[in-house]
Motif scaffolding. Sequence first.
Motif, PDB file in Angstrom:
ATOM      1  N   THR B  49      -0.699  20.078  16.894  1.00  0.00           N
ATOM      2  CA  THR B  49       0.332  19.772  17.888  1.00  0.00           C
ATOM      3  C   THR B  49       0.357  20.880  18.931  1.00  0.00           C
ATOM      4  OG1 THR B  49       1.951  20.883  16.523  1.00  0.00           O
ATOM      5  CG2 THR B  49       1.895  18.477  16.398  1.00  0.00           C
ATOM      6  N   ILE B  50       0.304  20.461  20.177  1.00  0.00           N
ATOM      7  CA  ILE B  50       0.361  21.440  21.274  1.00  0.00           C
ATOM      8  C   ILE B  50       1.461  20.975  22.210  1.00  0.00           C
ATOM      9  CG2 ILE B  50      -0.908  22.492  23.173  1.00  0.00           C
ATOM     10  CD1 ILE B  50      -3.482  21.767  21.664  1.00  0.00           C
ATOM     11  N   LYS B  51       2.500  21.800  22.347  1.00  0.00           N
ATOM     12  CA  LYS B  51       3.628  21.387  23.214  1.00  0.00           C
ATOM     13  C   LYS B  51       3.212  21.479  24.677  1.00  0.00           C
ATOM     14  CE  LYS B  51       7.865  22.299  20.719  1.00  0.00           C
ATOM     15  NZ  LYS B  51       8.195  23.613  20.220  1.00  0.00           N
ATOM     16  N   LEU B  52       2.461  22.521  24.996  1.00  0.00           N
ATOM     17  CA  LEU B  52       2.086  22.734  26.396  1.00  0.00           C
ATOM     18  C   LEU B  52       0.708  23.352  26.467  1.00  0.00           C
ATOM     19  CD1 LEU B  52       2.688  23.126  29.489  1.00  0.00           C
ATOM     20  CD2 LEU B  52       3.715  25.306  28.899  1.00  0.00           C
ATOM     21  N   PHE B  53      -0.152  22.741  27.285  1.00  0.00           N
ATOM     22  CA  PHE B  53      -1.460  23.321  27.544  1.00  0.00           C
ATOM     23  C   PHE B  53      -1.450  23.772  28.994  1.00  0.00           C
ATOM     24  CE2 PHE B  53      -5.732  24.053  26.225  1.00  0.00           C
ATOM     25  CZ  PHE B  53      -6.500  23.998  27.372  1.00  0.00           C
ATOM     26  N   LEU B  54      -1.575  25.058  29.176  1.00  0.00           N
ATOM     27  CA  LEU B  54      -1.463  25.639  30.513  1.00  0.00           C
ATOM     28  C   LEU B  54      -2.848  26.034  30.995  1.00  0.00           C
ATOM     29  CD1 LEU B  54       0.915  26.432  32.312  1.00  0.00           C
ATOM     30  CD2 LEU B  54       1.101  28.530  31.072  1.00  0.00           C
ATOM     31  N   VAL B  55      -3.230  25.542  32.166  1.00  0.00           N
ATOM     32  CA  VAL B  55      -4.533  25.903  32.739  1.00  0.00           C
ATOM     33  C   VAL B  55      -4.274  26.742  33.982  1.00  0.00           C
ATOM     34  CG1 VAL B  55      -6.696  25.039  33.706  1.00  0.00           C
ATOM     35  CG2 VAL B  55      -5.541  23.754  31.903  1.00  0.00           C
ATOM     36  N   VAL B  56      -4.883  27.896  34.024  1.00  0.00           N
ATOM     37  CA  VAL B  56      -4.623  28.827  35.132  1.00  0.00           C
ATOM     38  C   VAL B  56      -5.931  29.086  35.871  1.00  0.00           C
ATOM     39  CG1 VAL B  56      -4.161  31.266  35.568  1.00  0.00           C
ATOM     40  CG2 VAL B  56      -2.621  29.935  34.152  1.00  0.00           C
ATOM     41  N   HIS B  57      -5.892  28.901  37.169  1.00  0.00           N
ATOM     42  CA  HIS B  57      -7.113  29.036  37.979  1.00  0.00           C
ATOM     43  C   HIS B  57      -6.765  29.718  39.296  1.00  0.00           C
ATOM     44  CE1 HIS B  57     -10.001  27.478  41.022  1.00  0.00           C
ATOM     45  NE2 HIS B  57     -10.850  27.704  40.051  1.00  0.00           N
ATOM     46  N   GLY B  58      -7.520  30.725  39.661  1.00  0.00           N
ATOM     47  CA  GLY B  58      -7.287  31.379  40.951  1.00  0.00           C
ATOM     48  C   GLY B  58      -6.786  32.808  40.761  1.00  0.00           C
ATOM     49  N   PRO B  59      -7.075  33.689  41.728  1.00  0.00           N
ATOM     50  CA  PRO B  59      -6.727  35.103  41.565  1.00  0.00           C
ATOM     51  C   PRO B  59      -5.222  35.363  41.544  1.00  0.00           C
ATOM     52  CG  PRO B  59      -7.688  34.681  43.736  1.00  0.00           C
ATOM     53  CD  PRO B  59      -7.807  33.430  42.977  1.00  0.00           C
ATOM     54  N   LEU B  60      -4.478  34.618  42.365  1.00  0.00           N
ATOM     55  CA  LEU B  60      -3.038  34.876  42.422  1.00  0.00           C
ATOM     56  C   LEU B  60      -2.359  34.456  41.122  1.00  0.00           C
ATOM     57  CD1 LEU B  60      -0.858  35.880  44.369  1.00  0.00           C
ATOM     58  CD2 LEU B  60      -0.527  33.549  45.123  1.00  0.00           C
ATOM     59  N   THR B  61      -2.754  33.292  40.595  1.00  0.00           N
ATOM     60  CA  THR B  61      -2.150  32.802  39.358  1.00  0.00           C
ATOM     61  C   THR B  61      -2.562  33.679  38.187  1.00  0.00           C
ATOM     62  OG1 THR B  61      -3.959  31.221  39.341  1.00  0.00           O
ATOM     63  CG2 THR B  61      -1.817  30.390  39.985  1.00  0.00           C
ATOM     64  N   GLU B  62      -3.805  34.122  38.177  1.00  0.00           N
ATOM     65  CA  GLU B  62      -4.239  34.999  37.102  1.00  0.00           C
ATOM     66  C   GLU B  62      -3.467  36.312  37.155  1.00  0.00           C
ATOM     67  OE1 GLU B  62      -8.562  35.099  36.759  1.00  0.00           O
ATOM     68  OE2 GLU B  62      -8.306  36.831  35.433  1.00  0.00           O
ATOM     69  N   GLY B  63      -3.270  36.819  38.353  1.00  0.00           N
ATOM     70  CA  GLY B  63      -2.486  38.042  38.522  1.00  0.00           C
ATOM     71  C   GLY B  63      -1.057  37.869  38.049  1.00  0.00           C
ATOM     72  N   PHE B  64      -0.492  36.692  38.326  1.00  0.00           N
ATOM     73  CA  PHE B  64       0.868  36.399  37.867  1.00  0.00           C
ATOM     74  C   PHE B  64       0.951  36.427  36.346  1.00  0.00           C
ATOM     75  CE2 PHE B  64       4.686  34.276  36.891  1.00  0.00           C
ATOM     76  CZ  PHE B  64       4.412  33.144  36.154  1.00  0.00           C
ATOM     77  N   ILE B  65      -0.052  35.816  35.700  1.00  0.00           N
ATOM     78  CA  ILE B  65      -0.075  35.792  34.238  1.00  0.00           C
ATOM     79  C   ILE B  65      -0.157  37.216  33.681  1.00  0.00           C
ATOM     80  CG2 ILE B  65      -1.367  35.022  32.198  1.00  0.00           C
ATOM     81  CD1 ILE B  65      -0.070  32.708  33.576  1.00  0.00           C
ATOM     82  N   GLU B  66      -1.052  38.017  34.271  1.00  0.00           N
ATOM     83  CA  GLU B  66      -1.207  39.403  33.794  1.00  0.00           C
ATOM     84  C   GLU B  66       0.080  40.191  33.936  1.00  0.00           C
ATOM     85  OE1 GLU B  66      -3.860  40.882  32.407  1.00  0.00           O
ATOM     86  OE2 GLU B  66      -4.990  39.016  32.513  1.00  0.00           O
ATOM     87  N   ALA B  67       0.768  39.969  35.047  1.00  0.00           N
ATOM     88  CA  ALA B  67       1.943  40.790  35.348  1.00  0.00           C
ATOM     89  C   ALA B  67       3.211  40.309  34.658  1.00  0.00           C
ATOM     90  CB  ALA B  67       2.165  40.824  36.856  1.00  0.00           C
ATOM     91  N   CYS B  68       3.380  39.001  34.549  1.00  0.00           N
ATOM     92  CA  CYS B  68       4.696  38.472  34.184  1.00  0.00           C
ATOM     93  C   CYS B  68       4.757  37.761  32.838  1.00  0.00           C
ATOM     94  CB  CYS B  68       5.190  37.481  35.240  1.00  0.00           C
ATOM     95  SG  CYS B  68       5.307  38.202  36.858  1.00  0.00           S
ATOM     96  N   PHE B  69       3.616  37.438  32.266  1.00  0.00           N
ATOM     97  CA  PHE B  69       3.656  36.673  31.035  1.00  0.00           C
ATOM     98  C   PHE B  69       3.767  37.594  29.826  1.00  0.00           C
ATOM     99  CE2 PHE B  69       3.655  32.625  32.475  1.00  0.00           C
ATOM    100  CZ  PHE B  69       3.066  31.658  31.657  1.00  0.00           C
ATOM    101  N   VAL B  70       4.271  37.025  28.732  1.00  0.00           N
ATOM    102  CA  VAL B  70       4.323  37.774  27.479  1.00  0.00           C
ATOM    103  C   VAL B  70       2.904  38.093  27.017  1.00  0.00           C
ATOM    104  CG1 VAL B  70       6.507  36.846  26.723  1.00  0.00           C
ATOM    105  CG2 VAL B  70       4.422  35.588  26.237  1.00  0.00           C
TER     106      VAL B  70
END
Lengths: 252, 258
Positions: B49-70
Amino acid sequence: MEAVKLGSATVGLKSNTHAVLIALKRASSELSAHQKKIIPIDTHIGIAIAGLTADARILSRYMRTECLNHKYSHDALLPVGRLITNLGNKMQICTQRYDRRPYGVGLLVSGYDDQGPHVYQTCPSANYFDCKAMAVGSRSQSARTYLEKHLDEFLDCDTDELIKHGLRALRDTLPNEVELNTKNVSIGIVGKNTSFKVFDEEGTAQYLRMIEGEEKRGGQPDTTGQDPTPPQPPPGGEGPQDPIPAVAMETE
Amino acid sequence: MATFFGEVVERSSRAFWGDESDSEDDVHSESHKNYRNLEVSSSAIIPSTIKLFLVVHGPLTEGFIEACFVDKGVPIVEIKETGTEDNEQLRRRKIKSSVIYHLASDILLCICSPHLDIAQSFDFTEKISPWMKNAEQVIILTCSHISGYHITRYQNDPPDIFMKALRTNNFIYPVLSDRLEQPNTVKGIPAAVLTWCQTFKIPAVLYICYARNYEVDSDSVKLFVHLFSKLPFKLLKEKPNFTNKLCGGSEISSTLYL
């Protein structure tokens, strides 16, 4: 116009006696120094640039030549409005010729002449505007919002207050984690009994210290603040939201 | 120069592919060399079971993940490039592979490698499809430069950064951005993933953030932060950290503009 938005932010404002330019300097890499943004043109005129550096250099050279020629032939300083008109006409030529491209730079021109202090904005479209205060460059919308809010206060300000207003407007263009410091800020001033000058690091530091304790737009108040200004509502209607803590509760 | 009386001498043209001097074999062998295969690492676990599958593409979104995600933890799957080059050469070229992380409470995060080619979109989508099949919803985050955004009416002072969305027919959850209007399109890996979800009836939404530059700081990612603060998933750090130099952003800083 897009080229101007790719340059870093610059603010220009004037009081009854002085005109001030504050610019955010940018370092192209960690090894290089922050590049100059404010260029003196004559003893009574200075410009701040936003956009293509090379085009700005050409225009500043033209403006200096015009001022010098006028001084030589008329033995008087070139009125700022006339310089702007000549500049506008020069810039217009390349928007009409098929073999030229527009100058990809926006200028904020500050000057002082018989008519008083002036702040002019020029665009790559060859339009120019006489402004009470203006900000151009990347993320300058926040600075313009600040300037609009405090527009009525500028006319009667003394130079210190004017510079502080400019620094606050510029600070609003920065994200919360970046601060203004002597390396990335440049201040230029011209006015009554004041030739155009760009402050050195010590002069800049002195003004930065004056606004140090104040609350930023949407930011946390500094604990050393003497007279914290009331929190400014975030411009554009939606400021950065506080992220929801992602700590998993033990009870879950 | 020898001339030929009465004969038609065709001038050689640079415009056409089909000249006799170009051997077709060369063209084929080159494309064969250039094609890069994708390979899933062998230790692939597919949660039921997967509640959410998140796909991240692009430098800005990757940077957001690095900076703001757990904290993402250890990747559960790696999607690497293989090809005619061996691993040593690939490592020398420093090609980053795409990875899938298992975040808390049945959420998977797939970070696309910046080296993925648009020609590999279908292959990549196929590789991650086993996880998407089990997902309740798929969210795709991508970014694009504002110059690629077409407007039908002139706007006096367009915003520096804004977000648009595209969703599949069966996406029932609230969409937190305006719809991407015509004639704008999304292409590449985000488009391939969204199309796959539409075809296989997986609820999915794609959020595309248009920005002037890909510098990662609190202002440029505020739209993503706002988006995730509205979602029912606790994925954001309390104190985002923007000092990490690996946060996306342009590695080539411009010397043209000041």
